[in-house]
Design a protein around this motif. Structure first.
Motif, PDB file in Angstrom:
ATOM      1  N   HIS A 320      -1.614   6.206   4.072  1.00 42.91           N
ATOM      2  CA  HIS A 320      -2.717   5.641   3.293  1.00 42.91           C
ATOM      3  C   HIS A 320      -3.138   4.268   3.842  1.00 42.91           C
ATOM      4  N   MET A 321      -2.077   3.471   4.131  1.00 45.18           N
ATOM      5  CA  MET A 321      -2.353   2.123   4.648  1.00 45.18           C
ATOM      6  C   MET A 321      -3.061   2.211   5.993  1.00 45.18           C
ATOM      7  N   SER A 322      -2.533   3.042   6.866  1.00 47.20           N
ATOM      8  CA  SER A 322      -3.135   3.114   8.217  1.00 47.20           C
ATOM      9  C   SER A 322      -4.569   3.608   8.131  1.00 47.20           C
ATOM     10  N   GLN A 323      -4.834   4.484   7.183  1.00 44.52           N
ATOM     11  CA  GLN A 323      -6.208   4.970   7.014  1.00 44.52           C
ATOM     12  C   GLN A 323      -7.131   3.825   6.602  1.00 44.52           C
ATOM     13  N   GLN A 324      -6.607   3.020   5.653  1.00 43.01           N
ATOM     14  CA  GLN A 324      -7.465   1.912   5.167  1.00 43.01           C
ATOM     15  C   GLN A 324      -7.720   0.894   6.264  1.00 43.01           C
ATOM     16  N   MET A 325      -6.674   0.702   7.118  1.00 41.61           N
ATOM     17  CA  MET A 325      -6.848  -0.286   8.198  1.00 41.61           C
ATOM     18  C   MET A 325      -7.562   0.340   9.404  1.00 41.61           C
ATOM     19  N   GLY A 326      -7.764   1.682   9.330  1.00 36.21           N
ATOM     20  CA  GLY A 326      -8.505   2.333  10.413  1.00 36.21           C
ATOM     21  C   GLY A 326      -7.680   2.529  11.667  1.00 36.21           C
ATOM     22  N   SER A 327      -6.324   2.387  11.583  1.00 37.60           N
ATOM     23  CA  SER A 327      -5.505   2.605  12.788  1.00 37.60           C
ATOM     24  C   SER A 327      -4.874   3.991  12.731  1.00 37.60           C
TER      25      SER A 327
END
Length: 1884
Positions: A320-327
Motif C-alpha cells: 500500500h505504501m509503495s503504491q502511494q509513493m509510486g515506487s
C-alpha cells in the motif's frame, strides 16, 4: 528376450493378425509383447489392491484376501519395491520408441499410439501397485528410503506438473507418512497401530527424519517441500498420541520442517505440480490424501497459519505504501497465504467423485446458537461438530475479517472452491449474507465486511452508475476505442473473481438463485444486463453472461431474462430508423474480438442462449417492435458465429473448436425439441406498426430447412465431420481436441435428428403445398465434397466407427445415421461402391464396424437415465451402437443385392453372392468381418454348461445376432455359403441347440425371440442336410432334439456331462437302467408360457375411458419388429397438452391429481405394449417350434426316427401341446398355431401307424395281440379326448382354428380304418357262422372304443360339428362335413344320424342345395371365378350319400324333399360343349375343364340316387318314382348323355345313369308316376320309351368291336397312366353292360313271369354285330338282334378267363412280393409315383410298400371285373333263354309278305306291354304275327351253331371257378341245360 520367445511372439502375431487389420505380424507381435507386460503389471496391481489394509476393501472373501496378502508379502520380501522403482525409471516411451524405430518395429499412427499407450500404462500400473500397497500397509524402512531416493531425482513436465507415474509415487510416499486414519476409530485400529512402523520402529523414524532433514536440494525443491510438510504433520500428529512421547527428539523438529517446507513454496508446488497433473482428479484416494494434508496443516498448526496471516497483513501495508509513493513494491514479499488460499480454491473446485470434501470447512453454526432446539443436522442428533471442523470453519471466517486488499482475490477464489457442491454452496451463501449484516461489534461499522453480498452488489451498482454516464453516442466515431477509465486491471480481476464465486453458488443452489434474483435492492440481473451495455472489456462481459446463464437455469427466471435480454438489445434485433451503425454483441464480435483474436464474449453468449433455450423458448419475444420469435438470435448464431468460424483468426488454437462446439450445441438443442407441425408450413402474417410482415417460423424449422438443402450450414457441418475424422486419424493430441470431438458429436446428432424428422417434415410440406424446396438429406449426403472432390460424406460419417474406442458417442451417432440411411435401397448400392472403392478405406471401415461389435465393455440393461456413472454410460452407448449396427445389417439383408450387409458380413459384392467362400479370419487373407464378430459374440461360453454368455448378459443383442444368422441362412443367395461355414468351421447350430431352452426370468421376451430365430435356422439346416443326404449331420441334430436318453456330453473344458455320483444315484433310484430326460423339443415348449397376464381396465376419475381408448389407438403404430404398439411419448404429449388446456382455478387445484392419472394411464399403456410384445414373441416362438417339429417329421429321412419312437415322440408332443393349450389361462392368440401343429402331428401319427401296419401285415398277418401299434390304445384314446376337449373349448368363435382340429380328427379316425385287403375270391367260402364268431380285429376294436369316447361327449360335440357344417368359412364347412361323414360311417347305433335328422341340420343341408345352384352354374363358364362352391357341394353330396346308405337315412332324405330340391337345380341341364373349351385348358391341369367340372357336379348326384334306390326297401317305389321324375325333368340332358360314349367320364356317367334307369324300372312305379303327373301321361311315356330305346341300342354298342375301339381311344387320348385308365375304362364298360342287361332282365320279369306272355326285346335276327373283316354290319332290324346277346355272352366269357388269369398272377406276385425282381417292382410303382425319375428317388422299403399297394389295387380291380362278368353272363343267358323259349315254343309265325316292315309287331308288343296295356292274347297275337317261320328256323339253326359245345363248356367252367363260392350255385348250369334243350327241339 530369447529367440524362441521371439518366434513364439511372431507366431502369436500371425495368429492374431486378423484382429489387427492393416498391421503385419511383426507389428502385432510388438503390441502383444507390451500387452503381455501390461497384463502382468495389471495383475500385480489387482493382487495388491485386494490386500487387507487401512484405506479400502474390495469386499472379497476372507480366505481370498488372506491368500493374496500372503502371496504379495512374499513378493515384497524379495525386493518388489526396488524392482518397481528400477523399472519405472528404466522404461520410457522415447527410449523404447528409439529402439523400435531402429528395427522398423513401428507402424502407422494408430499402431504408434497403441504401443505408446501400452508402455505408459505399464509404467502407470507399476507405480499404482506401489501406491496401492502404501494405501493398505506401510513400506519397510529400506523401501521407504528407496522411494525417497527415487523422488529426489524426479523432474517435472514442461508445464511444471508431475507426470502421472511420479504423482503415484509421491502419493505412495504421502500415504507412508500418513497416520490420520487413526482418527477414524475402526474396529481393527489396534492391529493397524501394531503394523505402523512410525509408532513401533524408532530406526524407521530416525532414518526418514534424517533423510528429509538433509540440506541438499532435490531436483524439484517443491517436491522436497511437500514431503517435508507431510513429515512435519506426521510428527505433529505423533506428538499428540501417547506412543509419541518416546519420539520427542524428533517431534520437536516439526516447526522447523514446516518452515523449510514453506520456504520451498510448498502450496505453489502442490497447486502447479500436483493438481496440474491430469491424472490427479481420476483417483479418489489422491484427492482424499491431499485433503487430509491441507486440513491437517490448518488444524494441527494453527500458529503457523496465524503467522502466515500476520505476514500477509504486513506485506499488504508495504504494498500500500509503495503504491502511494509510486515506487515498485519490494521483491522479498512472500505469498504463502495467497498460495494456500488459491490451492484450497483450486483443489475443492474440482469434485469428480461428488465427495463434497469441502463440507469440513463449514460448521453448521445454527445448531450452536439455538441449543434449546431439539433438532438434528444431516440426520444425526445435534452434537458438537468435531474439533477439526470447528477449526477449519473458524479459518474460513477469520480470514475474511479485516481482509487486506492483496488477499481479496485469493480469498474469493478459495471461497469459490469451497462453495463447490449443493450443501457447500448453501453455507457459502449464508456466510456472505451474514457478513453483510451490520453487527454491533463490527469495527468497520459502515456496511459490513467487503466479502458480502451487500458489498458486492453495491459495488456493481456503482460501476454501472459511473459507466452508464460515459455511454458514448453510438453514432460517434470514437466508439471503437472506448475510454476505459472506469475500471482498473485490479478491479477487473476482483470483479471477475466475485462473478465466478457468484456463478458457482447459484449454479449449485437454487434457493440462492431465487433469493438473489428477487432481492429488491440488488436486482443483480438488471445491473448485469446494464453493465453489458457499457464499455467494459469483453472478458468481464463474458463473466457477466456466464453468471446470467447460471441464473437462467431456473425456468422462472429464464422467461423474464429473455424479455430483459430483448429489451436491452444486447444482440441488436431492432434497427432504429436512421441508425447507420450496428451496435451490441455483433459489433463486438466483428470489431473488438476479431482484432484481439480472442472470443470469450461470443462463447459466453452461446452458453447463455443454450441455457435459456433449454429452460424456455418464448414465442412472442420482441412482439410489437419486430416480427416476434427467436429468429434474429438464430440468424446471428448461424451467420455471424457459425459460418465464419473456420475463417477467423485465433490466438489460442483451441478456441476455434470451443466456438464451434458452443454454437452447435444451441442448434442441437433447438432441433432436438422441434416437432414439425402443419402450422409451420403456412406463411402467417403479423401486424407491425400498421403494416403486415411475415411471421417467423420456429427455430427448429429453420435449421431443418437449412439441413435439407445444399446450404452453407450443411456444407460446413459436413466439412467439420471430415476435419474431425482427419484429426482423429492422426492419433496425436492437439489443442481443443475435446471441443472438436464435442462439435463433431453435435454435427452427427443434427444429421441424425434431421434424418429422423425429415419424413414427417416433407409429408407436411407436400400437404401444405408451400413453395419451399427441400431435398431428402440422405440424397444430399451423396453429394461431392469440395475438399476431397469425391462423394465421401457417408464414408466420413462411417469413419467414426473406427474411433469407437476413444469416441464411443460419435461411433454411436454414426451407426444411428447409417442405419437410417440404410433403409433406402437405391442408396445401398451406391454405398457399397463408395465403401469398397478404395481398398485401404474399405479395410478401415470394415475394421471400424467389427471393432464396435467386438467391444468387450458394452453392457445391456443399463437404464438410460442412469448416466451418473460415466463408465456405465459408455457401456450403454457401446451396447446401443452394437444394436444399431445389427439392425443396419438386418434392414440391409432384406434389400436386393449388392447391399451393405453383404459387404460388412464378408460376402462377395462384385461377384455372385452364392460364389462366396467363407473362411475363418486370416485364412486365405480373409479380413475379420461382422459375421465373425457376431459368431464370436454368440460362441462365448457356448462350450460351457451354462450356455452362451450373451443370451443372459445382453439378451436383446443376442436376439438380433441370431436373427442376422437366420436371415443369412434363409436368403437363397447367402444360404449355401453361410450354412457350409457354420456347419464345418463352427459347428454352430449343434453347440447352441444343446443349450435350449434359454430361460430368463428378467427378459422373457428376448429369450423367446432368441430361441425362435435359432429354431428357424435349425429347421432350415435339417431341410438342407436332408436334401443333400448329409445323414450324419441330420442324425446329430435329430437325436439332440428328440432323444429322451441323457447324453454324456463330451464338453470342451473337461467337465463330464453328469457328475459320476449323481448318475449312479439316479441309476439306483430308477429301476430301468437309464433314467429318462425330457426331450429337448418338449423342454423348449415348456419354456413358452401360454398364460398371459392382461392389465386390468383403467380406473379413471377425470378422463372419459372411451375417449382415452380412442386416443391410445390413435397413438398406435407398427414398430420395427412388426408389433403394433402405442407411442408412449406421443401419448404423453397429447395428454399433457389436454391437461394444460384446462382453464379456471379448479383445474389448477386439481392439476397434481390429473397428472397422477396421466401417469397411471401411461403406465397402463407401457404394460399393454409389454403384453403385446410378449404375446407376439410367444406366437413367433411357437410358430418356429412348430416349423421345426414339422421339418423334423416331414423333411428328415423317415428311417432316422424308427416308427415306434416316432409314434411315442408324436404322442408326447401332442399330449404336452394339449395340456398347455387346455389349461385355464392359456392365451387365445396362441391357439391357432397350436391347432396347426396338432393337425400336422396327427397327420404324421396316422401316417406312421398306417405305414407300420402295412409293413407289419406282411410279417404277422394283421394286427398282433400286443396292441394296435407301437403306440398303445390308451394313448390314442387320450389323444382323442384331448382333441375333442380342444374342439369344445374353442366355443363359438375360432371357426378357422377348428378347421385344423377337424382335419386332425379325420386323420385320427383314419387310424382305425381298415386298410384295403386283396379280394382272393375265397372269403365267400366261409359260412355265416364263422364270420359272426370270428374274433374282433384291432381295427374294429379301436373303432368301437373311439365311438364310445365320441358319444360320451353327447350333443355338445354334435351341436358344434353340425353348426360348423352348415355355416361359416368354406374350408371349415368342408372339414366339418367330412367329420360328420366319418362319424356316421362308424356309428352303428345311429345316434349321430338321429341327432342330425331330428335337430333339423339335415333339412338345412338339403335345402341349401337349391341355393348352391347359381354358384354351380357360374362354375361352368370357361373361366370359373372360384372352385369353392364345387368343393362344398361335393362334400355335402358325400355326406348325404353317407346318410342315404342306411334305410332310415334314405327315407329321411326323401322326406326332406331331396329329389325335389335337385329337380329345381338347373345346373344339370347346362352341359358344356366339350370341344369348345379344349382351348381354355389350364396348362397345369389343376383347374379341370368345364366338362370335367360338369361331371363333378352330376356324378355325385347320380351316385346319391343310386344309393337311395339301393337302400330304400320299404319305400322303394316312392323313391324310384321321385328319381324317375328327376330323370324326366332333365330328360333332354339324360338322352344326350345316353347317346354319347367316347371317353372315361362319359362312361362313368353312363354306368351310373343306366344303373339308375334299371333300378327305376320297377312294377308300380308308373302308377305312382301317374298320380304325380296325371296331366301329361303321354309325355311321360314318351320319355320312358326313349330311355328304353337308347338303353337297348347300347347293347349292340357294347358288344364286340366298338368296345375295343373305345378302350383304345381312351388309352390314347387321356393323360396319366394308361394302364390304370384302361382298368377304369374296363370296369366302367362292364358296369354299363351289367346295368343294361339288368334292365333288360327287369323289363322281361316285369312284363310277366311266364315266357309265353313275355314281351320281346330282341329281334329274331341272330346276326353277330361284326363281320370277320372288322367292318360293321348294320342289323336290318330296328331292334337289336338276339345275336348281339349271344355275342355279348361269348365275349364276356372270354373276358372272364382273361381276367381270372391276371387275378391269379397278381395274387401269386403279392404272396411272393419279396422275391420279385427289381425291374418288376419299379414297373409296379410307376403308376403311383408322379414325375420322371420319381421311382429312382424313393427308398427300397417305400418301393415294396408301393408295389404291394399297386398289386392289391390290381387284384381288387380284377375281382370286381370278374363279378361283373359273371353277372353279365348270367343275365345274358337268362335273356337268351326267355327269348328263345318264346320264339321257339310260343311264337306263331306269319307270312312275311303281310308286313310292311319286318319286326314291327315285336316292337309294338314291346310298346304296348311296357305300359301294361295287355288285353289278353289278342294284341300280342296281332303284334307278333309278323315273324315268319323262316325267321324262326334260321334263328334256331344260327343259335345252335353259336351256342356250341365249346361255349357251354366254358360257361360251366365259369360257374365252377367263380359262381360256386357265391350264392347262385348251378344257376348257369340250369340255364345252359334249358337253352340246349330248346335248341335241340325238332323244328316245327
Amino acid at each position: 528376450m530369447g529367440e524362441l520367445a521371439a518366434l513364439e511372439l511372431l507366431l502369436a502375431g500371425e495368429h492374431q493378425q486378423a484382429h489387427f487389420p492393416g498391421l503385419t505380424r511383426g507389428l502385432v507381435a510388438v503390441l502383444l509383447y507390451w500387452d503381455g507386460k501390461l497384463c502382468v503389471a495389471n495383475s500385480l496391481r489387482s493382487l495388491i489392491q485386494s490386500r487387507h489394509g487401512k484405506t479400502f476393501t474390495l469386499e472379497l472373501s476372507g480366505e481370498l484376501v488372506a491368500l493374496t496378502t500372503r502371496f504379495t508379502d512374499e513378493l515384497m520380501s524379495q525386493g518388489l519395491t526396488k524392482r518397481i522403482l528400477t523399472l519405472v525409471s528404466e522404461i520410457s516411451v522415447t527410449r523404447e520408441f528409439e529402439r523400435l524405430q531402429k528395427e522398423r518395429g513401428l507402424g502407422n499412427e494408430k499402431h504408434r499410439k497403441e504401443v505408446s499407450d501400452l508402455i505408459k500404462e505399464c509404467r502407470q500400473a507399476l507405480a499404482d501397485s506401489l501406491f496401492s500397497w502404501t494405501c493398505q500397509s506401510p513400506l519397510t524402512k529400506d523401501d521407504t528410503l528407496a522411494l525417497i531416493g527415487h523422488l529426489e531425482t524426479v523432474t517435472a513436465e514442461a508445464d511444471g506438473s508431475l507426470d502421472s507415474v511420479n504423482l503415484a509415487l509421491v502419493m505412495a510416499l504421502l500415504y507412508c507418512l500418513d497416520i490420520s486414519f487413526l482418527e477414524q476409530g475402526t474396529e481393527d485400529r489396534e492391529d493397524l497401530l501394531q503394523a505402523l512402523p512410525l509408532l513401533t520402529e524408532r530406526q524407521y523414524v530416525s532414518a526418514v527424519h534424517s533423510r528429509l532433514m538433509e540440506s541438499q536440494p532435490w531436483k524439484l525443491p517443491g517436491l522436497q517441500a511437500v514431503c517435508r510438510l507431510a513429515w512435519a504433520l506426521a510428527l505433529r500428529a505423533l506428538s499428540q498420541l501417547p506412543q509419541g512421547s518416546a519420539l520427542v527428539e524428533y517431534t520437536e523438529a516439526d516447526e522447523a520442517l514446516a518452515d523449510q517446507a514453506l520456504l520451498g513454496d510448498v502450496f505453489l508446488f502442490m497447486k502447479e505440480g500436483m493438481l496440474g497433473c491430469e491424472g490427479f482428479t481420476q483417483e479418489e484416494f489422491y484427492i482424499r490424501r491431499l485433503h487430509s494434508l491441507i486440513t491437517d496443516f490448518l488444524a494441527l498448526m494453527p500458529m503457523k497459519v496465524k503467522q502466515l496471516r500476520n505476514r500477509a497483513d504486513e506485506d499488504a501495508r508495504l504494498v500500500h505504501m509503495s503504491q502511494q509513493m509510486g515506487s515498485e513494491p519490494p521483491s522479498s514479499l512472500r505469498k504463502d497465504l495467497d498460495h494456500l488460499m488459491i490451492l484450497t480454491g483450486e483443489f475443492y473446485n474440482k469434485d469428480p467423485f461428488s465427495l463434497e470434501l469441502g463440507l469440513e470447512f463449514w460448521c453448521p453454526t445454527e445448531s450452536l446458537q439455538h441449543t434449546s432446539l431439539q433438532g438434528s443436522y444431516l440426520g444425526m442428533a445435534l452434537q458438537r461438530p468435531p474439533h477439526k471442523q470447528v477449526v477449519l470453519s473458524k479459518f474460513v471466517r477469520q480470514m475474511g475479517d479485516l481482509l487486506p486488499s492483496t488477499l481479496y482475490i485469493p480469498y474469493l477464489r478459495m471461497l469459490k472452491g469451497l462453495a463447490n457442491g449443493p450443501q457447500c454452496a448453501h453455507y457459502c451463501f449464508s456466510l456472505l449474507k451474514t457478513n453483510g449484516a451490520p453487527h454491533g461489534d463490527n469495527i468497520q461499522g459502515v456496511a459490513g465486511s467487503p466479502v458480502s453480498w451487500e458489498h458486492f452488489f453495491h459495488s456493481l451498482m456503482l460501476y454501472h452508475e459511473n459507466l452508464r454516464r460515459d455511454l458514448p453516442n453510438p453514432d460517434a466515431a470514437q466508439y471503437r476505442h472506448p475510454p476505459l477509465r472506469g475500471i482498473t486491471q485490479r478491479e477487473l480481476d476482483g470483479l471477475t473473481s466475485f462473478l465466478q464465486l457468484l456463478t458457482t453458488i447459484i449454479t449449485w443452489s437454487e434457493n440462492a438463485r431465487l433469493a438473489l434474483c428477487e432481492h429488491p435492492q440488488w436486482t443483480p440481473v438488471v445491473v448485469m444486463l446494464g453493465l453489458l451495455q457499457c464499455s467494459v472489456p469483453p472478458v468481464l462481459k463474458a463473466e457477466l453472461l456466464h453468471c446470467l446463464a447460471a441464473f437462467g437455469k431456473s425456468p422462472e427466471i429464464a422467461a423474464s431474462l429473455w424479455q430483459s435480454l430483448e429489451y436491452t438489445q444486447i444482440l441488436q434485433t431492432v434497427r432504429a430508423p436512421g441508425q447507420r451503425q450496428g451496435a451490441g454483441i455483433e459489433v463486438e464480435l466483428n470489431e473488438i474480438e476479431s482484432s484481439c483474436e480472442e472470443y470469450p464474449l461470443t462463447r459466453a453468449f452461446c452458453q447463455l442462449i443454450s441455457t435459456l433455450v433449454e429452460s424456455s423458448l418464448p414465442v412472442n419475444l420482441g412482439a410489437g417492435l419486430r416480427a416476434p420469435g427467436f429468429q434474429p438470435y438464430l440468424t446471428f448464431l448461424r451467420d455471424a458465429v457459425f459460418l465464419p468460424f473456420p475463417t477467423r483468426a485465433y490466438r489460442r488454437p483451441a478456441e476455434k473448436w470451443e466456438v464451434a462446439d458452443a454454437v452447435l450445441e444451441v442448434f442441437h438443442k433447438l432441433l432436438r425439441d422441434y416437432e414439425p407441425q402443419p402450422a409451420d408450413f403456412v406463411q402467417e402474417m403479423v401486424e407491425l406498426q400498421g403494416e403486415q410482415v411475415p411471421a417467423h417460423k420456429p427455430p427448429g424449422h429453420a435449421i431443418m430447412f437449412h439441413l435439407l438443402n445444399d446450404s452453407p450450414t450443411l456444407a460446413l457441418c459436413l466439412s467439420l465431420l471430415e476435419e474431425g475424422a482427419r484429426q482423429l486419424d492422426t492419433y496425436a493430441p492437439f489443442p481443443g481436441k475435446k471441443q472438436l470431438e464435442s462439435a463433431v458429436l453435435h454435427c452427427l446428432c443434427l444429421l441424425d435428428l434431421a434424418l429422423q424428422k425429415e419424413v414427417v417434415f416433407m409429408d407436411l410440406l407436400r400437404e401444405s403445398q408451400a413453395s419451399l424446396l427441400v431435398s431428402p438429406l440422405e440424397q444430399l449426403l451423396q453429394g461431392v465434397s469440395p475438399q476431397s472432390r469425391r462423394a465421401d460424406h457417408i464414408v466420413n460419417i462411417a469413419r467414426y466407427l473406427y474411433h469407437s474406442s476413444s469416441n464411443p458417442e460419435a461411433a454411436f451417432q454414426s451407426a444411428k445415421i447409417l442405419r437410417r440411411i440404410a433403409r433406402y435401397p437405391n442408396i445401398q448400392i451406391r454405398l457399397v461402391g463408395d465403401f469398397t472403392h478404395d481398398q485401404a478405406v474399405s479395410d478401415k471401415l470394415m475394421a471400424g464396424f467389427v471393432e464396435c461389435l467386438d467391444n468387450e465393455e458394452a453392457e445391456e440393461g443399463v437404464e438410460k437415465g442412469d448416466d451418473s456413472d460415466p463408465q456405465k454410460k459408455v457401456a450403454r452407448i457401446r451396447h446401443e451402437t452394437q444394436i444399431h449396427i445389427l439392425n443396419l445389417l438386418i434392414t440391409s439383408l432384406e434389400l436386393k443385392t449388392p447391399n451393405l450387409a453383404l459387404y460388412l458380413l464378408g460376402y462377395e459384392v462384385k461377384k455372385p453372392v452364392s460364389s462366396t467362400n467363407l473362411q475363418d479370419p486370416g485364412v486365405l487373407g480373409r479380413p475379420r468381418s461382422c459375421l465373425h464378430a457376431i459368431l464370436s459374440l454368440l460362441q462365448r461360453g457356448s462350450e460351457r454348461r451354462s450356455g452362451p454368455v450373451l443370451t443372459h448378459q445382453a439378451p436383446h443383442l443376442a436376439e438380433l445376432c441370431y436373427q442376422v444368422i437366420y436371415q443369412l441362412c434363409a436368403c437363397s443367395d447367402t444360404s449355401g455359403p453361410t450354412m457350409r461355414y457354420l456347419r464345418t468351421s463352427q459347428d454352430f447350430l449343434f453347440s447352441h441347440l444343446q443349450h435350449l431352452p434359454f430361460v430368463q426370468s428378467s427378459n422373457q421376451i428376448a429369450a423367446l425371440s432368441q430361441m425362435s430365430w435359432l429354431m428357424k435356422t435349425a429347421a432350415i439346416e435339417l431341410r438342407v442336410t436332408s436334401l443333400n443326404r448329409q445323414r450324419s449331420h441330420t442324425q446329430r441334430l435329430v437325436s439332440l432334439l428328440l432323444d429322451d436318453q441323457p447324453h454324456t456330453q463330451h464338453t470342451a473344458d473337461g467337465e463330464p456331462g453328469m457328475d459320476e455320483d449323481t448318475r449312479s444315484v439316479s441309476g439306483f433310484l430308477h429301476f430301468d437302467t437309464v433314467s429318462k430326460v425330457r426331450r429337448k423339443l418338449l423342454s423348449v415348449l415348456d419354456a413358452i408360457d401360454f398364460s398371459q397376464d392382461v392389465p386390468e381396465l383403467l380406473q379413471l376419475d377425470f378422463f372419459e375411458r372411451t375417449q382415452i381408448e380412442q386416443v391410445i389407438s390413435n397413438c398406435e403404430h407398427v414398430n420395427e419388429q412388426g408389433h403394433t404398439v402405442c407411442n408412449v411419448k406421443l401419448l404423453h404429449r397429447v395428454l399433457v397438452a389436454e391437461v394444460n388446456a384446462l382453464q379456471g382455478m379448479a383445474a389448477i387445484g386439481q392439476r397434481p391429481l390429473l397428472m397422477e392419472e396421466v401417469n397411471s394411464i401411461l403406465q397402463q399403456v407401457v404394460e399393454r405394449n409389454r403384453v403385446r410384445r410378449s404375446l407376439s414373441a410367444k406366437r413367433h416362438t411357437l410358430q418356429s417350434w412348430r416349423s421345426l417339429v414339422e421339418t423334423l417329421l416331414t423333411a428328415c429321412p423317415a428311417d432316422l426316427i424308427p416308427a415306434d419312437d416316432r409314434q411315442l415322440i408324436i404322442r408326447d408332443l401332442l399330449l404336452d401341446l394339449h395340456d398347455k393349450v387346455l389349461s385355464e389361462d392359456a392365451a387365445g392368440e396362441l391357439m391357432p398355431i397350436v391347432a396347426g401343429a396338432v393337425f400336422t402331428l396327427t397327420a404324421h401319427l396316422s401316417q406312421s401307424v398306417l405305414s407300420e401296419q402295412q409293413q407289419g401285415a406282411g410279417l404277422e398277418g394283421g394286427a398282433g395281440s400286443s396292441g394296435f401299434a407301437s403306440i398303445a390304445n390308451s394313448a390314442l384314446h387320450l389323444i382323442l379326448r384331448k382333441l375333442l376337449d380342444f374342439i369344445l373349448c374353442t366355443g363359438g368363435g375360432f371357426q378357422r382354428l377348428r378347421a385344423h382340429l377337424y382335419g386332425s380328427l379325420l386323420y385320427y379316425l383314419q387310424i382305425a380304418q381298415k386298410p384295403e385287403e386283396p379280394d382272393t375270391l375265397q372269403s365267400a367260402g366261409k359260412s355265416m357262422w364263422e364270420r359272426l364268431t370270428a374274433p374282433e380285429d384291432g381295427f374294429s376294436k379301436l373303432q368301437r372304443e373311439n365311438l364310445a369316447i365320441i358319444e360320451s361327449y353327447g350333443t355338445a360335440l354334435m351341436e358344434v360339428v353340425c353348426r360348423d357344417a352348415c355355416d361359416g368359412h368354406e374350408i371349415g364347412r368342408m372339414l366339418a362335413l367330412a367329420v360328420l361323414d366319418r362319424i356316421l360311417s362308424i356309428d352303428r347305433q345311429s345316434q349321430w344320424l338321429v341327432y342330425v335328422c331330428n335337430s333339423g341340420y339335415l333339412r338345412v343341408l338339403v335345402e341349401s342345395l337349391k341355393q348352391d345352384d347359381a354358384a354351380l352354374q357360374s362354375l361352368l363358364t370357361p373361366q370359373p371365378p372360384l372352385l369353392k362352391p364345387l368343393y362344398i357341394y361335393e362334400s355335402k353330396m358325400a355326406l348325404l350319400t353317407r346318410v342315404a346308405k342306411t334305410g332310415q337315412g334314405a327315407v329321411e332324405l326323401l322326406r326332406c324333399g331331396l329329389v325335389s330340391q335337385l329337380m329345381e337345380c338347373q345346373v344339370f341341364d347346362m352341359v358344356p360343349d366339350s370341344d369348345a373349351h379344349r382351348v381354355m385348358r389350364d396348362p397345369s391341369a389343376f383347374i379341370p375343364s368345364p366338362m370335367d367340372r360338369y361331371r363333378q357336379i352330376l356324378l355325385p348326384t347320380l351316385r346319391l340316387f343310386q344309393v337311395i334306390l339301393t337302400s330304400t326297401t320299404t319305400h322303394h317305389q316312392q323313391g324310384a318314382a321321385q328319381v324317375l321324375q328327376w330323370l324326366i325333368v332333365h330328360a333332354d340332358t339324360i338322352q344326350s348323355l345316353l347317346s354319347s360314349m367316347y371317353n372315361m367320364g362319359a362312361l362313368q356317367e353312363l354306368s351310373l345313369l343306366t344303373g339308375i334307369i334299371s333300378k327305376t324300372a320297377l312294377p308300380g312305379v308308373l302308377e305312382m308316376g301317374g298320380e304325380v303327373n296325371s296331366a301329361a301321361p303321354l309325355e311321360f311315356q314318351g320319355h320312358i320309351n326313349r330311355f328304353q330305346r337308347l338303353c337297348l341300342s347300347m347293347v349292340s354298342h357294347l358288344a364286340g368291336s366298338p368296345r375295343d375301339w373305345l378302350l383304345r381311344q381312351a388309352v390314347n387320348s387321356a393323360p396319366g397312366d394308361p394302364a390304370e385308365r384302361r382298368e377304369l375304362m374296363e370296369v366302367a364298360l362292364q358296369q354299363v353292360c351289367a346295368n343294361v342287361m339288368e334292365y333288360c332282365q327287369t323289363l322281361l320279369l316285369q312284363s310277366s313271369t311266364q315266357a309265353q306272355f313275355s314281351i320281346c326285346l330282341f329281334s329274331t335276327s341272330s346276326n353277330e354285330p361284326v363281320g370277320r373283316d372288322g367292318a360293321r354290319t348294320v342289323s336290318y332290324s330296328r331292334h337289336p338282334s338276339l345275336g348281339v346277346v349271344l355275342y355279348l355272352l361269348k365275349s364276356s366269357t372270354a373276358d372272364f378267363f382273361h381276367f381270372h388269369q391276371s387275378h391269379r398272377q397278381s395274387l401269386s406276385k403279392l404272396q411272393t412280393l419279396d422275391q420279385l425282381p427289381p425291374e418288376e417292382l419299379k414297373e409296379l410303382c410307376q403308376g403311383l409315383v408322379s414325375g420322371p425319375g420319381g421311382v429312382e428317388k424313393i427308398s427300397s422299403v417305400q418301393r415294396s410298400l408301393l408295389a404291394k399297394r399297386r398289386l392289391v389295387q390290381l387284384i381288387n380291380n380284377r375281382a370286381k371285373l370278374l363279378a361283373l362278368c359273371s353277372y353279365v353272363i348270367e343275365t345274358c343267358l337268362f335273356v337268351l333263354w326267355r327269348h328263345l323259349e318264346y320264339y321257339l315254343l310260343y311264337c306263331i309265325p306269319t307270312d312275311p309278305k303281310d308286313s310292311l316292315l319286318p319286326g314291327v309287331g315285336a316292337y309294338r308288343s314291346l310298346a304296348d306291354d311296357s305300359f301294361g296295356g295287355l288285353q289278353g292274347g289278342v294284341g300280342r297275337g296281332l303284334g307278333l304275327s309278323r315273324i315268319s317261320q323262316q325267321d324262326l328256323d334260321r334263328l334256331q339253326s344260327d343259335m345252335a351253331a353259336g351256342f356250341g359245345e365249346g361255349l357251354q363248356k366254358s360257361l360251366l367252367e365259369v360257374e365252377g371257378l367263380y359262381s360256386q363260392v357265391r350264392s347262385r350255385y348251378t344257376f348257369i348250369q340250369a340255364l345252359v341245360r334249358r337253352i340246349r334243350g330248346l335248341l335241340r327241339q325238332p323244328k316245327s
